[in-house]
Design a protein around this motif. Sequence first.
Motif, PDB file in Angstrom:
ATOM      1  N   LEU A   5       0.855  -1.190   0.000  1.00 40.75           N
ATOM      2  CA  LEU A   5       0.000   0.000   0.000  1.00 40.75           C
ATOM      3  C   LEU A   5       0.884   1.232   0.000  1.00 40.75           C
ATOM      4  CD1 LEU A   5      -3.245   1.032   1.208  1.00 40.75           C
ATOM      5  CD2 LEU A   5      -1.369   2.385   2.136  1.00 40.75           C
ATOM      6  N   SER A   6       0.537   2.186  -0.862  1.00 40.24           N
ATOM      7  CA  SER A   6       1.202   3.487  -0.764  1.00 40.24           C
ATOM      8  C   SER A   6       0.246   4.572  -1.250  1.00 40.24           C
ATOM      9  CB  SER A   6       2.508   3.510  -1.557  1.00 40.24           C
ATOM     10  OG  SER A   6       3.280   4.640  -1.147  1.00 40.24           O
ATOM     11  N   GLN A   9      -0.443  12.666  -1.485  1.00 33.82           N
ATOM     12  CA  GLN A   9      -1.464  13.684  -1.285  1.00 33.82           C
ATOM     13  C   GLN A   9      -1.750  14.413  -2.592  1.00 33.82           C
ATOM     14  OE1 GLN A   9      -0.975  16.059   2.359  1.00 33.82           O
ATOM     15  NE2 GLN A   9       1.052  15.129   2.411  1.00 33.82           N
ATOM     16  N   VAL A  41      -4.376  10.205  -1.115  1.00 36.15           N
ATOM     17  CA  VAL A  41      -4.757  10.413   0.280  1.00 36.15           C
ATOM     18  C   VAL A  41      -5.311  11.828   0.494  1.00 36.15           C
ATOM     19  CG1 VAL A  41      -3.349   8.573   1.262  1.00 36.15           C
ATOM     20  CG2 VAL A  41      -2.306  10.796   0.922  1.00 36.15           C
ATOM     21  N   HIS A  44      -5.520  13.190   4.068  1.00 40.29           N
ATOM     22  CA  HIS A  44      -4.281  13.786   4.573  1.00 40.29           C
ATOM     23  C   HIS A  44      -4.111  15.211   4.050  1.00 40.29           C
ATOM     24  CE1 HIS A  44      -2.833   9.659   5.678  1.00 40.29           C
ATOM     25  NE2 HIS A  44      -2.280  10.360   6.644  1.00 40.29           N
ATOM     26  N   GLN A 109       8.350  15.643  10.369  1.00 39.21           N
ATOM     27  CA  GLN A 109       7.474  16.282   9.372  1.00 39.21           C
ATOM     28  C   GLN A 109       6.455  17.193  10.059  1.00 39.21           C
ATOM     29  OE1 GLN A 109       6.463  14.109   5.723  1.00 39.21           O
ATOM     30  NE2 GLN A 109       4.358  14.726   6.042  1.00 39.21           N
ATOM     31  N   TYR A 128      -1.734  13.104  11.846  1.00 36.70           N
ATOM     32  CA  TYR A 128      -1.470  12.665  10.467  1.00 36.70           C
ATOM     33  C   TYR A 128      -0.766  11.296  10.389  1.00 36.70           C
ATOM     34  CZ  TYR A 128       0.823  13.296   5.805  1.00 36.70           C
ATOM     35  OH  TYR A 128       1.285  13.138   4.528  1.00 36.70           O
ATOM     36  N   MET A 132      -1.986   7.683   8.646  1.00 35.39           N
ATOM     37  CA  MET A 132      -1.132   6.956   7.693  1.00 35.39           C
ATOM     38  C   MET A 132      -0.948   5.502   8.144  1.00 35.39           C
ATOM     39  SD  MET A 132       2.525   8.060   6.167  1.00 35.39           S
ATOM     40  CE  MET A 132       3.734   6.852   5.653  1.00 35.39           C
ATOM     41  N   ASP A 135      -4.046   3.720   7.198  1.00 31.54           N
ATOM     42  CA  ASP A 135      -4.099   3.420   5.751  1.00 31.54           C
ATOM     43  C   ASP A 135      -3.402   2.091   5.463  1.00 31.54           C
ATOM     44  OD1 ASP A 135      -5.069   6.030   5.448  1.00 31.54           O
ATOM     45  OD2 ASP A 135      -3.136   6.853   4.778  1.00 31.54           O
ATOM     46  N   ILE A 136      -2.274   1.921   6.109  1.00 27.14           N
ATOM     47  CA  ILE A 136      -1.435   0.741   5.827  1.00 27.14           C
ATOM     48  C   ILE A 136      -2.018  -0.507   6.492  1.00 27.14           C
ATOM     49  CG2 ILE A 136       0.850  -0.263   6.244  1.00 27.14           C
ATOM     50  CD1 ILE A 136       1.891   2.731   6.253  1.00 27.14           C
ATOM     51  N   VAL A 144       5.650  -1.084   1.906  1.00 30.14           N
ATOM     52  CA  VAL A 144       5.206   0.291   1.655  1.00 30.14           C
ATOM     53  C   VAL A 144       6.312   1.062   0.924  1.00 30.14           C
ATOM     54  CG1 VAL A 144       4.293   2.400   2.695  1.00 30.14           C
ATOM     55  CG2 VAL A 144       3.837   0.202   3.796  1.00 30.14           C
ATOM     56  N   VAL A 146       7.997   4.156  -0.462  1.00 31.05           N
ATOM     57  CA  VAL A 146       7.918   5.601  -0.225  1.00 31.05           C
ATOM     58  C   VAL A 146       9.296   6.230  -0.416  1.00 31.05           C
ATOM     59  CG1 VAL A 146       5.978   5.735   1.404  1.00 31.05           C
ATOM     60  CG2 VAL A 146       8.243   5.099   2.236  1.00 31.05           C
ATOM     61  N   GLN A 150       9.561   9.588   4.385  1.00 30.78           N
ATOM     62  CA  GLN A 150       8.465   8.901   5.077  1.00 30.78           C
ATOM     63  C   GLN A 150       8.948   7.796   6.012  1.00 30.78           C
ATOM     64  OE1 GLN A 150       5.286   9.950   5.044  1.00 30.78           O
ATOM     65  NE2 GLN A 150       6.244  11.650   3.937  1.00 30.78           N
ATOM     66  N   HIS A 153       7.664   8.016   9.603  1.00 34.21           N
ATOM     67  CA  HIS A 153       6.242   7.666   9.720  1.00 34.21           C
ATOM     68  C   HIS A 153       6.029   6.151   9.645  1.00 34.21           C
ATOM     69  CE1 HIS A 153       4.818  11.920   8.274  1.00 34.21           C
ATOM     70  NE2 HIS A 153       5.085  11.884   9.572  1.00 34.21           N
TER      71      HIS A 153
HETATM   72  N1  TRP Z   1       2.391  10.651   4.365  1.00 34.45           N
HETATM   73  C1  TRP Z   1       2.681  10.287   3.008  1.00 34.45           C
HETATM   74  C2  TRP Z   1       3.409  11.446   2.334  1.00 34.45           C
HETATM   75  O1  TRP Z   1       3.282  12.575   2.694  1.00 34.45           O
HETATM   76  C3  TRP Z   1       1.444   9.974   2.229  1.00 34.45           C
HETATM   77  C4  TRP Z   1       0.750   8.778   2.776  1.00 34.45           C
HETATM   78  C5  TRP Z   1      -0.421   8.755   3.460  1.00 34.45           C
HETATM   79  C6  TRP Z   1       1.179   7.436   2.670  1.00 34.45           C
HETATM   80  N2  TRP Z   1      -0.793   7.483   3.781  1.00 34.45           N
HETATM   81  C7  TRP Z   1       0.181   6.664   3.318  1.00 34.45           C
HETATM   82  C8  TRP Z   1       2.286   6.826   2.103  1.00 34.45           C
HETATM   83  C9  TRP Z   1       0.306   5.273   3.417  1.00 34.45           C
HETATM   84  C10 TRP Z   1       2.410   5.442   2.207  1.00 34.45           C
HETATM   85  C11 TRP Z   1       1.422   4.671   2.867  1.00 34.45           C
HETATM   86  O2  TRP Z   1       4.104  11.214   1.406  1.00 34.45           O
END
Ligand code: TRP
Length: 333
Positions: A5-6, A9, A41, A44, A109, A128, A132, A135-136, A144, A146, A150, A153
Amino acid sequence: MRRILSGMQPTNRLQLGNYLGALRNWVALQDQNYQCLYCVVDMHAITQPYDAATLAQSTREAAAAYIAAGVDPKKCILFVQSAVADLHAELMWYLATMTQIGKLNRMTQFKDKAGKDSERVGLGLYAYPVLMAADILLYKATHVPVGHDQKQHLELAREIAATFNHRYGQDFFPQPEPQILGEATRVMSLRDGTQKMSKSDPSDLSRINLTDDADMIADKIKRAKTDPHPLPDTVEGLAGRPEADNLLTIYAALSGRAKADVVAEFAGQQFSQFKPKLAEVCVAALSPITARMRELLQDPAEIDAILRDGGSQAREIGAPVMADVRKIMGLWS
Ligand code: TRP
Ligand code: AMP
């Protein structure tokens, strides 16, 4: 089951850092024996000042950029976070109950985005990283992809997953593995090699947008900040030269070559000789994406149909996970 999952925004236009740090890897991974979920997203995006009148269109544009860059809706589940808002937000709340605020206080961040005014920013910006994580974990994602920014996070998402498993005595959520891939996991601003390239930088000259045309790209690269020395002949020679390092890294990533190889090719040259070459590879890589994006945006209904379909597929995966979470946590049903 290996599941990716990725997300990105839908704020302003996607830039080269998004492409090299994330999007390009998403495309490569869809052919590698994972089930891939890629989302826009939008929940977000509203944690910072934004324009309600254009959010839906920006969401479509982000989805168009994913597809134009090569994300194939036949191979991946392409969806909008808010299409499954109930499940993402619900899981976020549950996870918030097991997230220590000491950890949120350490998120760089948040500190960057909140700036000096951290008492006045919204709870959403603070929370935030918990959204996230939701989401995952909602999809029990194992991987993931990224960009480097990230990493912190992702580390938090792993800790939250472990806390849930420990607190409820179950091996329920997998530990999501960050995939920070390629030569350019941290593309820097063209105006300042110590700042990351970002959609939200006030100067458009600091970044290359996926929608910039060939002339704009060439102009931005021509005006990119450099230093007075010729290019070095080894990768070690890039130490302390962030702008030179950044431009050569971008060249290597876009041309699919190792940085050492690119450094060797341009050793001893002036920036004025190198920059037109860099502009060439940039245009060659980005112009087909830009053209395809324009084409796709002619038919917003088609993009919406893809996103709707992706939303229901995502829900099919997430709904049973949420049912299990409620049961494990002892909520009434
Ligand atoms: N926070 C990530 C960013 O700013 C975006 C994001 C939100 C994300 N939910 C996620 C990335 C889940 C990977 C998985 O880039
Ligand atoms: P965002 O624009 O913050 O939603 O980021 C979306 C994705 O692009 C994330 O995986 C980021 O890590 C990645 N990304 C954003 N900016 C950069 C950058 N300058 N260099 C590398 N990756 C980036």
